[in-house]
Design a protein around this motif. Structure first.
Motif, PDB file in Angstrom:
ATOM      1  N   GLU A 153    -112.531 -87.914 -12.591  1.00 34.22           N
ATOM      2  CA  GLU A 153    -113.421 -87.797 -11.435  1.00 34.22           C
ATOM      3  C   GLU A 153    -114.817 -88.326 -11.735  1.00 34.22           C
ATOM      4  N   ARG A 204    -116.447 -91.602  -9.974  1.00 32.48           N
ATOM      5  CA  ARG A 204    -117.329 -91.156  -8.895  1.00 32.48           C
ATOM      6  C   ARG A 204    -118.232 -92.267  -8.355  1.00 32.48           C
ATOM      7  N   ASP A 256    -111.895 -87.281  -2.551  1.00 37.70           N
ATOM      8  CA  ASP A 256    -112.935 -86.335  -2.939  1.00 37.70           C
ATOM      9  C   ASP A 256    -112.749 -85.064  -2.126  1.00 37.70           C
ATOM     10  N   SER A 307    -117.883 -82.591  -2.634  1.00 37.10           N
ATOM     11  CA  SER A 307    -118.173 -83.673  -3.577  1.00 37.10           C
ATOM     12  C   SER A 307    -119.446 -84.426  -3.196  1.00 37.10           C
TER      13      SER A 307
END
Length: 327
Positions: free
Chosen positions: A187, A191, A225, A229
Motif C-alpha cells: 500500500e 500510494r 483504497d 485513505s
C-alpha cells in the motif's frame, strides 16, 4: 360516468407515487473481474484470457461470464418494495468495446436497451472502465476521458471516464468512473500512483466547480483504497461525501470483497454536497446466488468466476454497490 369518476380519483391518488417512482435514479458500481473477449490484442498482455491461455478462455466461458454479469446487474434493481432496471452502471475491468457491445446487445441485458461508453486506456493488460446508461432516464450531453500521466515508477494506468447527462427531472449530473492503480508492491509503495490519479480527477472537479455553482457530481469505481485513505481524503477536503462508506448487504456482506476472511471495500461512490442531499440509500447487493461458503475462514464470500486459473463458475470477486437518488 361513475366508473370515469372512480378512475380519475384513482389516478389522482397515484400521481404522487408515480412522480416519486419517476424521480428515483438507481446507480450501480461493479468491478466485473476480468471481462475479456477471446481475441488477442497485439498491443496488450491479455494472453491468459485466450483459448490457449492459462484460463482456457473459450467462447463458451466468455458468454457464460457475460450472461452472469447481466444477471448480477439485473438483480441490483430489486429493493424492498419493487424492481426496476438500474439507470446508470459504472463498470471496472472491462477489456474493450467488443465486450460492452456483447454485454448490452447480445447477453441477458439485450432487452434493457442500454447504451454505453468505454475508455481506451494505455493499461498494459488492456483493462478499462465503462458506463452503461438507460437513454430513457439519462440523456447524455457529453462524454470525454481524462488521461492520467504516469508519475515516477508508475505503469500506464486506466483513463478516467467522464459523462454528463440529464435525468428525467432535468437535473444535470456529471458522472466519473475510475479504476485506480492496484496495491501491488504494498500500500505505501503504491500510494503515490493512486494519488496521481486522484490529482487528475480533482483538476476536472475543480474545473466544473469553477463554472457551475453547486453541481451534481457522482464519482464511482474501484479506488483500490479504503474510505479513510489519503486519496479519498483529497475529495473530502473539497466537500465531497462518501455515501458508500456504511453500505452493507442483506445477506452478511460487510464490504464489496473479502480477503483472508475479512470484508472490506475498495469500491466507493462519492458525491458532491448537492447530490448528497438527494441520496435515498446505498447498499451492497449480496443476493445469495452471488455468494459461496468460505471454507477456510468461515462465513460467506463473493463467488468468483475464476480462482487463479481454476474455473469456479461464479460472477466476480467484487459485489456491486447500489445507490438510489431521489431527484
Amino acid at each position: 360516468m361513475r366508473m370515469d369518476r372512480i378512475l380519475i380519483i384513482v389516478i389522482l391518488l397515484l400521481l404522487p407515487c408515480i412522480s416519486q417512482a419517476q424521480s428515483m435514479l438507481t446507480v450501480v458500481e461493479l468491478n466485473v473481474e476480468n471481462l475479456f473477449d477471446t481475441q488477442h490484442d497485439s498491443l496488450k498482455n491479455d494472453y491468459e484470457f485466450l483459448p490457449d491461455g492459462a484460463n482456457h478462455w473459450s467462447k463458451y466461458r466468455y458468454w457464460e461470464k457475460l450472461n452472469k454479469i447481466g444477471q448480477e446487474l439485473i438483480a441490483c434493481g430489486q429493493d424492498s418494495t419493487n424492481w426496476t432496471l438500474p439507470d446508470i452502471i459504472g463498470l471496472c475491468e472491462v477489456e474493450n468495446d467488443t465486450v460492452l457491445r456483447d454485454l448490452t446487445k447480445r447477453s441477458l441485458l439485450r432487452k434493457a436497451r442500454y447504451e454505453y461508453f468505454v475508455t481506451n486506456s494505455p493499461d498494459e493488460r488492456g483493462i478499462d472502465v465503462a458506463l452503461l446508461y438507460s437513454p430513457f432516464s439519462f440523456g447524455v450531453i457529453n462524454c470525454d476521458t481524462l488521461h492520467v500521466t504516469p508519475s515516477k515508477d508508475m505503469r500506464p494506468t486506466r483513463d478516467i471516464l467522464h459523462v454528463s447527462g440529464r435525468a428525467i427531472t432535468g437535473d444535470t449530473i456529471h458522472v466519473f468512473v475510475l479504476h485506480a492503480p492496484s496495491r501491488r508492491g504494498g500500500e505505501k509503495a503504491s500510494r503515490p500512483h493512486r494519488l496521481t490519479v486522484m490529482r487528475r480527477l480533482c483538476e476536472a472537479l475543480d474545473s466544473i466547480n469553477s463554472i457551475i455553482k453547486d453541481p451534481n457530481i457522482l464519482i464511482m469505481g474501484d479506488f483500490n483504497d479504503y474510505a479513510d485513505s489519503p486519496s479519498l481524503k483529497m475529495l473530502y477536503e473539497r466537500g465531497y461525501v462518501n455515501v458508500s462508506v456504511s453500505a452493507r448487504g442483506s445477506h452478511g456482506a460487510r464490504g464489496t470483497y473479502r480477503y483472508h476472511g475479512k470484508w472490506g471495500s475498495l469500491d466507493q461512490i462519492v458525491v458532491s454536497p448537492k447530490l448528497a442531499n438527494k441520496v435515498a440509500g446505498c447498499h451492497i447487493c449480496d443476493d445469495e446466488f452471488l455468494l459461496e461458503d468460505d471454507t477456510k475462514y468461515g462465513g460467506k464470500k463473493p463467488k468468483r468466476f475464476f480462482y487463479g486459473p481454476r474455473y469456479n463458475g461464479g460472477y466476480s470477486d467484487h459485489l456491486p454497490l447500489v445507490l438510489r437518488l431521489a431527484l
